[in-house]
Motif scaffolding. Structure first.
Motif, short mmCIF file in Angstrom:
data_model
loop_
_atom_site.label_atom_id
_atom_site.label_comp_id
_atom_site.label_asym_id
_atom_site.label_seq_id
_atom_site.Cartn_x
_atom_site.Cartn_y
_atom_site.Cartn_z
N PHE A 1 -63.25 3.55 -1.08
CA PHE A 1 -63.46 2.72 0.10
C PHE A 1 -64.42 3.39 1.08
O PHE A 1 -65.34 2.75 1.59
CB PHE A 1 -62.10 2.46 0.77
N LEU A 2 -64.23 4.67 1.31
CA LEU A 2 -65.10 5.39 2.25
C LEU A 2 -66.55 5.41 1.77
O LEU A 2 -67.48 5.36 2.57
CB LEU A 2 -64.60 6.82 2.43
N LYS A 3 -66.75 5.46 0.46
CA LYS A 3 -68.10 5.56 -0.10
C LYS A 3 -68.80 4.21 -0.25
O LYS A 3 -70.04 4.16 -0.28
CB LYS A 3 -68.05 6.26 -1.46
N THR A 4 -68.03 3.12 -0.37
CA THR A 4 -68.65 1.85 -0.76
C THR A 4 -68.61 0.77 0.30
O THR A 4 -69.42 -0.17 0.26
CB THR A 4 -67.97 1.29 -2.03
N PHE A 5 -67.69 0.84 1.26
CA PHE A 5 -67.55 -0.25 2.23
C PHE A 5 -68.68 -0.24 3.27
O PHE A 5 -69.08 0.81 3.76
CB PHE A 5 -66.21 -0.13 2.96
N ALA A 6 -69.17 -1.43 3.61
CA ALA A 6 -70.19 -1.57 4.64
C ALA A 6 -69.99 -2.89 5.37
O ALA A 6 -69.65 -3.91 4.77
CB ALA A 6 -71.59 -1.53 4.03
N SER A 7 -70.21 -2.87 6.69
CA SER A 7 -70.11 -4.09 7.47
C SER A 7 -71.07 -4.05 8.65
O SER A 7 -71.08 -3.09 9.43
CB SER A 7 -68.69 -4.30 8.00
N ASP A 8 -71.88 -5.11 8.77
CA ASP A 8 -72.76 -5.24 9.93
C ASP A 8 -72.11 -6.07 11.03
O ASP A 8 -72.72 -6.38 12.04
CB ASP A 8 -74.11 -5.81 9.54
N ARG A 9 -70.84 -6.49 10.78
CA ARG A 9 -70.02 -7.24 11.74
C ARG A 9 -70.55 -8.65 12.00
O ARG A 9 -70.12 -9.32 12.95
CB ARG A 9 -69.90 -6.47 13.06
N SER A 10 -71.44 -9.12 11.17
CA SER A 10 -72.02 -10.45 11.38
C SER A 10 -70.97 -11.56 11.26
O SER A 10 -71.13 -12.64 11.85
CB SER A 10 -73.15 -10.71 10.38
N HIS A 11 -69.89 -11.30 10.52
CA HIS A 11 -68.82 -12.30 10.38
C HIS A 11 -68.09 -12.55 11.69
O HIS A 11 -67.36 -13.54 11.82
CB HIS A 11 -67.82 -11.85 9.31
N MET A 12 -68.27 -11.66 12.66
CA MET A 12 -67.60 -11.80 13.95
C MET A 12 -68.50 -12.43 15.01
O MET A 12 -68.15 -12.47 16.18
CB MET A 12 -67.09 -10.44 14.44
N LYS A 13 -69.67 -12.90 14.59
CA LYS A 13 -70.58 -13.58 15.53
C LYS A 13 -70.68 -15.05 15.18
O LYS A 13 -70.70 -15.43 14.01
CB LYS A 13 -71.97 -12.95 15.48
N GLN A 14 -70.75 -15.88 16.21
CA GLN A 14 -70.96 -17.32 16.03
C GLN A 14 -72.04 -17.74 17.02
O GLN A 14 -71.89 -17.55 18.23
CB GLN A 14 -69.67 -18.09 16.29
N ALA A 15 -73.12 -18.26 16.48
CA ALA A 15 -74.29 -18.62 17.30
C ALA A 15 -74.74 -17.42 18.14
O ALA A 15 -75.13 -17.57 19.30
CB ALA A 15 -73.97 -19.81 18.20
N GLY A 16 -74.65 -16.23 17.51
CA GLY A 16 -75.12 -15.02 18.18
C GLY A 16 -74.18 -14.44 19.21
O GLY A 16 -74.50 -13.45 19.87
#
Length: 199
Positions: free
Chosen positions: A134-149
């Motif tokens: 998990f530490l080596k492979t997980f990545a998130s740009d947090r885009s799923h938490m934005k709506q219309a920016g």
């Protein structure tokens, strides 16, 4: 019941890195803490993603739950410690009102409850990923938490988690297709049986 003498593998709940509605990053930070403080135990630690094909999974004993009613998450992430020393598995859920850590059997009874009596659309599946992976492979740009920016919930104060290969692969972890992503996918009963059996 939780065995007397078991020591938490993380700092106290209050001192853990925590951001509401970013459970996947909270667990990543818990794994990072274990790796830094007690790296020998990392092999006993897992990130556990809970979801299903419809992304409708009920969990009880959540801080955001109304009274004794469940919260219906699209997905939720918890940490599991399969302790070889204690022959027992423990759950770390920073969004739960249950103890942290909590014995898996107790967590299963009070937070998961049972798929029996639920419509199939609400049956839970579980993806279990070794913490090191998990530490080596997980990545998130947090885009799923934005709506219309606009942020739906304030993001964590630290930089986005990235790997050399990816800036966003959260959907691969949420997916309960065993042919996608890393780790092993279980039905909820299979997961409970596998990790509550004698170690």
């Amino acid at each position: 019941m939780q065995r007397e003498g078991y020591q938490s593998i993380t700092s106290s709940r209050d001192s853990c890195v925590y951001t509401s509605c970013y459970c996947e990053e909270n667990v990543w930070k818990l794994c990072e803490f274990v790796n830094a403080q007690t790296p020998d135990l990392l092999r006993e630690v897992y990130a556990v993603f809970i979801s299903n094909e419809r992304r409708t999974v009920p969990l009880w004993k959540q801080k955001s739950g109304p009274g004794n009613e469940p919260v219906i998450w699209d997905y939720h992430v918890i940490l599991l410690h399969k302790s070889s020393q204690w022959g027992q598995s423990f759950i770390y859920d920073l969004d739960s009102v249950l103890a942290c850590p909590c014995d898996l059997q107790l967590y299963a009874e009070q937070a998961f409850r049972s798929d029996k009596g639920l419509k199939p659309a609400f049956w839970r599946k579980v993806r279990v990923i070794p913490a090191e992976v998990f530490l080596k492979t997980f990545a998130s740009d947090r885009s799923h938490m934005k709506q219309a920016g606009v942020w739906q919930k304030p993001p964590p104060p630290y930089p986005c988690i990235q790997t050399p290969d990816s800036v966003m692969n959260l959907d691969d972890f949420i997916s309960m297709n065993p042919r996608v992503g890393v780790g092993n996918v279980f039905s909820l009963p299979e997961f409970i049986q596998h990790f509550t059996a004698n170690l």
